[in-house]
Scaffold this motif. Sequence first.
Motif, short mmCIF file in Angstrom:
data_model
loop_
_atom_site.label_atom_id
_atom_site.label_comp_id
_atom_site.label_asym_id
_atom_site.label_seq_id
_atom_site.Cartn_x
_atom_site.Cartn_y
_atom_site.Cartn_z
N ILE A 37 0.83 -1.20 0.00
CA ILE A 37 0.00 0.00 0.00
C ILE A 37 0.86 1.26 0.00
CG2 ILE A 37 -1.68 1.32 1.35
CD1 ILE A 37 -2.96 -1.34 2.12
N SER A 38 2.01 1.22 0.68
CA SER A 38 2.88 2.40 0.73
C SER A 38 3.38 2.79 -0.66
CB SER A 38 4.06 2.15 1.67
OG SER A 38 4.80 1.02 1.23
N ARG A 39 3.69 1.81 -1.51
CA ARG A 39 4.13 2.12 -2.89
C ARG A 39 2.97 2.67 -3.71
NH1 ARG A 39 7.92 -1.53 -5.39
NH2 ARG A 39 7.62 -0.22 -7.21
N GLY A 47 -4.03 9.03 -0.18
CA GLY A 47 -3.84 8.66 1.22
C GLY A 47 -4.09 7.18 1.45
N LYS A 48 -3.63 6.71 2.59
CA LYS A 48 -3.77 5.30 2.94
C LYS A 48 -5.24 4.90 3.04
CE LYS A 48 -1.72 1.95 6.06
NZ LYS A 48 -0.78 1.78 7.16
N SER A 49 -6.08 5.78 3.62
CA SER A 49 -7.49 5.45 3.77
C SER A 49 -8.19 5.33 2.42
CB SER A 49 -8.19 6.50 4.65
OG SER A 49 -8.13 7.77 4.03
N THR A 50 -7.81 6.19 1.46
CA THR A 50 -8.41 6.12 0.12
C THR A 50 -8.02 4.82 -0.57
OG1 THR A 50 -8.27 8.53 -0.03
CG2 THR A 50 -8.64 7.33 -2.08
N ILE A 51 -6.76 4.45 -0.47
CA ILE A 51 -6.29 3.20 -1.08
C ILE A 51 -7.02 2.02 -0.44
CG2 ILE A 51 -4.30 1.67 -1.41
CD1 ILE A 51 -3.92 4.06 -3.10
#
Length: 113
Positions: A37-39, A47-51
């Motif tokens: 997810i970070s990549r 953002g992380k929440s959107t992903i």
Amino acid sequence: MPPSTPPLDFDHKLGDEIPTNHKEAIRQLHWVGKLPISRLESRYKLGKSTIRRILGYDAPERARPNRKGRPQKLTDAQVDVIIEYCSENWEQRILDYEALVIELKLKCTASTL
């Protein structure tokens, strides 16, 4: 052969809807391509929440097949057909909802009729 991902032409503006092909690309890169997810965050500038929300979809557009939505409204042409049908003779002038729906093959609710 698995579907190919779209080219990396992603230029997301804050507040805009993410196109379906990019949502599907994010899903494929994570689940099939095993990208963390970070990549994905750095590549798509999200953002992380959107992903995580995109990865949690059952389908890219969050289709809900059991939802029916608002009752279908009648078009002007359908209203004209109903008026013409009801004005043909006295028996048809008595408004019977079931008979109208069956005779005219309408797909609407009683409230929209």
